[in-house]
Scaffold this active site. Structure first.
Site, PDB file in Angstrom:
ATOM      1  N   GLY A  62     158.824  28.072   5.031  1.00  0.00           N
ATOM      2  CA  GLY A  62     159.338  27.832   3.675  1.00  0.00           C
ATOM      3  C   GLY A  62     160.597  28.079   3.227  1.00  0.00           C
ATOM      4  O   GLY A  62     161.155  28.086   2.090  1.00  0.00           O
ATOM      5  N   TRP A  64     163.622  26.341   3.570  1.00  0.00           N
ATOM      6  CA  TRP A  64     164.114  25.014   2.833  1.00  0.00           C
ATOM      7  C   TRP A  64     163.695  24.995   1.489  1.00  0.00           C
ATOM      8  O   TRP A  64     164.408  24.717   0.561  1.00  0.00           O
ATOM      9  CB  TRP A  64     163.941  23.640   3.631  1.00  0.00           C
ATOM     10  CG  TRP A  64     164.684  23.392   4.816  1.00  0.00           C
ATOM     11  CD1 TRP A  64     165.050  24.318   5.627  1.00  0.00           C
ATOM     12  CD2 TRP A  64     164.871  22.034   5.468  1.00  0.00           C
ATOM     13  NE1 TRP A  64     165.908  23.768   6.698  1.00  0.00           N
ATOM     14  CE2 TRP A  64     165.858  22.478   6.617  1.00  0.00           C
ATOM     15  CE3 TRP A  64     164.856  21.015   5.074  1.00  0.00           C
ATOM     16  CZ2 TRP A  64     166.396  21.471   7.467  1.00  0.00           C
ATOM     17  CZ3 TRP A  64     165.300  19.817   5.803  1.00  0.00           C
ATOM     18  CH2 TRP A  64     166.245  20.222   7.010  1.00  0.00           C
ATOM     19  N   ASP A  82     152.941  20.985   4.276  1.00  0.00           N
ATOM     20  CA  ASP A  82     152.918  21.351   5.606  1.00  0.00           C
ATOM     21  C   ASP A  82     151.454  21.461   6.013  1.00  0.00           C
ATOM     22  O   ASP A  82     150.376  21.867   5.347  1.00  0.00           O
ATOM     23  CB  ASP A  82     153.522  22.681   5.997  1.00  0.00           C
ATOM     24  CG  ASP A  82     153.833  22.827   7.331  1.00  0.00           C
ATOM     25  OD1 ASP A  82     155.224  22.773   7.613  1.00  0.00           O
ATOM     26  OD2 ASP A  82     153.029  22.635   8.331  1.00  0.00           O
ATOM     27  N   ASP A  98     148.321  17.217   6.586  1.00  0.00           N
ATOM     28  CA  ASP A  98     148.964  16.295   7.389  1.00  0.00           C
ATOM     29  C   ASP A  98     149.653  15.240   6.540  1.00  0.00           C
ATOM     30  O   ASP A  98     148.622  14.432   6.008  1.00  0.00           O
ATOM     31  CB  ASP A  98     148.160  15.703   8.464  1.00  0.00           C
ATOM     32  CG  ASP A  98     148.957  14.981   9.261  1.00  0.00           C
ATOM     33  OD1 ASP A  98     149.980  14.115   8.788  1.00  0.00           O
ATOM     34  OD2 ASP A  98     148.532  14.619  10.239  1.00  0.00           O
ATOM     35  N   ASP A 123     162.243  18.524   7.918  1.00  0.00           N
ATOM     36  CA  ASP A 123     162.627  19.333   8.953  1.00  0.00           C
ATOM     37  C   ASP A 123     161.306  19.204  10.055  1.00  0.00           C
ATOM     38  O   ASP A 123     160.947  20.238  10.718  1.00  0.00           O
ATOM     39  CB  ASP A 123     162.791  20.770   8.815  1.00  0.00           C
ATOM     40  CG  ASP A 123     163.728  21.718   9.540  1.00  0.00           C
ATOM     41  OD1 ASP A 123     164.213  20.752  10.551  1.00  0.00           O
ATOM     42  OD2 ASP A 123     163.535  22.719   9.636  1.00  0.00           O
ATOM     43  N   LYS A 163     165.240  15.084  10.307  1.00  0.00           N
ATOM     44  CA  LYS A 163     165.673  15.755  11.622  1.00  0.00           C
ATOM     45  C   LYS A 163     165.292  14.764  12.737  1.00  0.00           C
ATOM     46  O   LYS A 163     164.195  14.182  12.767  1.00  0.00           O
ATOM     47  CB  LYS A 163     164.643  16.902  11.796  1.00  0.00           C
ATOM     48  CG  LYS A 163     164.913  17.678  13.425  1.00  0.00           C
ATOM     49  CD  LYS A 163     164.586  18.998  13.418  1.00  0.00           C
ATOM     50  CE  LYS A 163     163.378  19.501  13.463  1.00  0.00           C
ATOM     51  NZ  LYS A 163     163.158  20.932  13.317  1.00  0.00           N
TER      52      LYS A 163
HETATM   53  C1  LIG Z   1     160.701  23.566  12.009  1.00  0.00           C
HETATM   54  S1  LIG Z   1     159.129  23.709  11.099  1.00  0.00           S
HETATM   55  C2  LIG Z   1     159.908  23.403   9.336  1.00  0.00           C
HETATM   56  C3  LIG Z   1     160.663  24.795   9.043  1.00  0.00           C
HETATM   57  C4  LIG Z   1     161.136  24.778   7.355  1.00  0.00           C
HETATM   58  N1  LIG Z   1     162.176  23.894   7.110  1.00  0.00           N
HETATM   59  C5  LIG Z   1     161.749  26.286   7.265  1.00  0.00           C
HETATM   60  O1  LIG Z   1     162.622  26.259   6.682  1.00  0.00           O
HETATM   61  O2  LIG Z   1     160.936  26.955   6.730  1.00  0.00           O
HETATM   62  C6  LIG Z   1     158.364  22.329  11.113  1.00  0.00           C
HETATM   63  C7  LIG Z   1     157.167  22.107  10.303  1.00  0.00           C
HETATM   64  O3  LIG Z   1     156.826  20.814  10.340  1.00  0.00           O
HETATM   65  C8  LIG Z   1     155.183  21.137  10.193  1.00  0.00           C
HETATM   66  N2  LIG Z   1     154.703  19.603  10.677  1.00  0.00           N
HETATM   67  C9  LIG Z   1     154.559  18.799  11.675  1.00  0.00           C
HETATM   68  N3  LIG Z   1     153.789  17.766  11.586  1.00  0.00           N
HETATM   69  C10 LIG Z   1     153.620  17.670  10.485  1.00  0.00           C
HETATM   70  C11 LIG Z   1     152.740  16.719   9.749  1.00  0.00           C
HETATM   71  N4  LIG Z   1     152.176  15.684  10.157  1.00  0.00           N
HETATM   72  N5  LIG Z   1     152.342  17.199   8.344  1.00  0.00           N
HETATM   73  C12 LIG Z   1     152.692  18.104   7.939  1.00  0.00           C
HETATM   74  N6  LIG Z   1     153.560  18.944   8.354  1.00  0.00           N
HETATM   75  C13 LIG Z   1     153.856  18.764   9.673  1.00  0.00           C
HETATM   76  C14 LIG Z   1     154.916  21.955  11.254  1.00  0.00           C
HETATM   77  O4  LIG Z   1     153.499  22.586  11.003  1.00  0.00           O
HETATM   78  C15 LIG Z   1     155.996  22.931  10.942  1.00  0.00           C
HETATM   79  O5  LIG Z   1     155.529  24.216  10.390  1.00  0.00           O
END
Ligand SMILES: C[S@@+](CC[C@H](N)C(=O)[O-])C[C@H]1O[C@@H](n2cnc3c(N)ncnc32)[C@H](O)[C@@H]1O
Length: 210
Positions: A62, A64, A82, A98, A123, A163
């Protein structure tokens, strides 16, 4: 195998202990060091204004969302999605699921109300395998999905931050995004580790199809 895992986790703990952004995140109350990547991109590109409607794709834990919620203020909207659970954030509507599933995408749009979004931030990252070609492809797939979603919700002046990982797949997605937006620049904020292959696109002004 167990030895290698233990070594990797000791290396990770050492890196975390030395990382100034980890310390700053703890000191400022951000849930992730990743928050500083968005802070630095925003300082350069002025992404977010008071009153904006923002969608955060792949928001957990969380960091961002915390940052954009503070920036948009009480007149703004932040919708954070997420597939992993994460604790509530004041001023943020959380959706757990998702975002590539049709029902979850509809929930995100419903949470925006009748408003188009000014900013979509992604991200998103796949589960990292350590195999560069697999991770690159997984990230590219998510970035494409974020791009398609952004085109369905952004205003004509709206911005997408997404990203990608360096490599052939990442460059292909970069070209696709550049084709569909009036302006598209690459950013590698200081908070993004130099050893990491990640980079971000900041794309402004979706072009109409045709
Ligand atoms: C690098 S983390 C994000 C960090 C966030 N920007 C922060 O500042 O806390 C990437 C996130 O993408 C989520 N993610 C990956 N594929 C996803 C999808 N299809 N739907 C929702 N979330 C997804 C992962 O569960 C993970 O929590």
């Amino acid at each position: 195998m167990a030895k290698r895992r233990a070594k990797r986790s000791a290396e990770w703990a050492g890196r975390q202990a030395r990382d100034p952004y980890v310390r700053r995140a703890r000191a400022t109350g951000f849930r992730s060091r990743a928050a500083f990547k968005l802070v630095q991109i925003d300082q350069k590109d002025r992404l977010v204004q008071a009153g904006d409607a923002v969608v955060d794709l792949g928001a957990a834990p969380g960091g961002w969302s915390q940052y954009v919620a503070a920036r948009v203020g009480s007149q703004g909207i932040v919708v954070a999605v997420d597939r992993l659970e994460f604790p509530p954030i004041t001023g943020v509507t959380r959706i757990i699921g998702d975002f590539t599933a049709a029902d979850i995408a509809l929930d995100v749009k419903a949470a925006l109300g009748q408003r188009p979004a000014n900013l979509v931030i992604s991200d998103l990252a796949p589960n990292i395998t350590g195999v560069s070609s697999i991770d690159q492809a997984g990230c590219a797939l998510l970035a494409r999905a974020a791009h398609d979603f952004a085109l369905s919700v952004l205003t004509t002046q709206g911005t997408l931050v997404v990203k990608l990982f360096e490599g052939v797949e990442g460059q292909t997605v970069r070209q696709e995004v550049a084709h569909r937006f009036a302006r598209c620049v690459v950013r590698k904020p200081d908070a993004s580790r130099s050893g990491s292959r990640e980079f971000y696109l900041v794309a402004r002004g979706p072009r109409p199809l045709g």
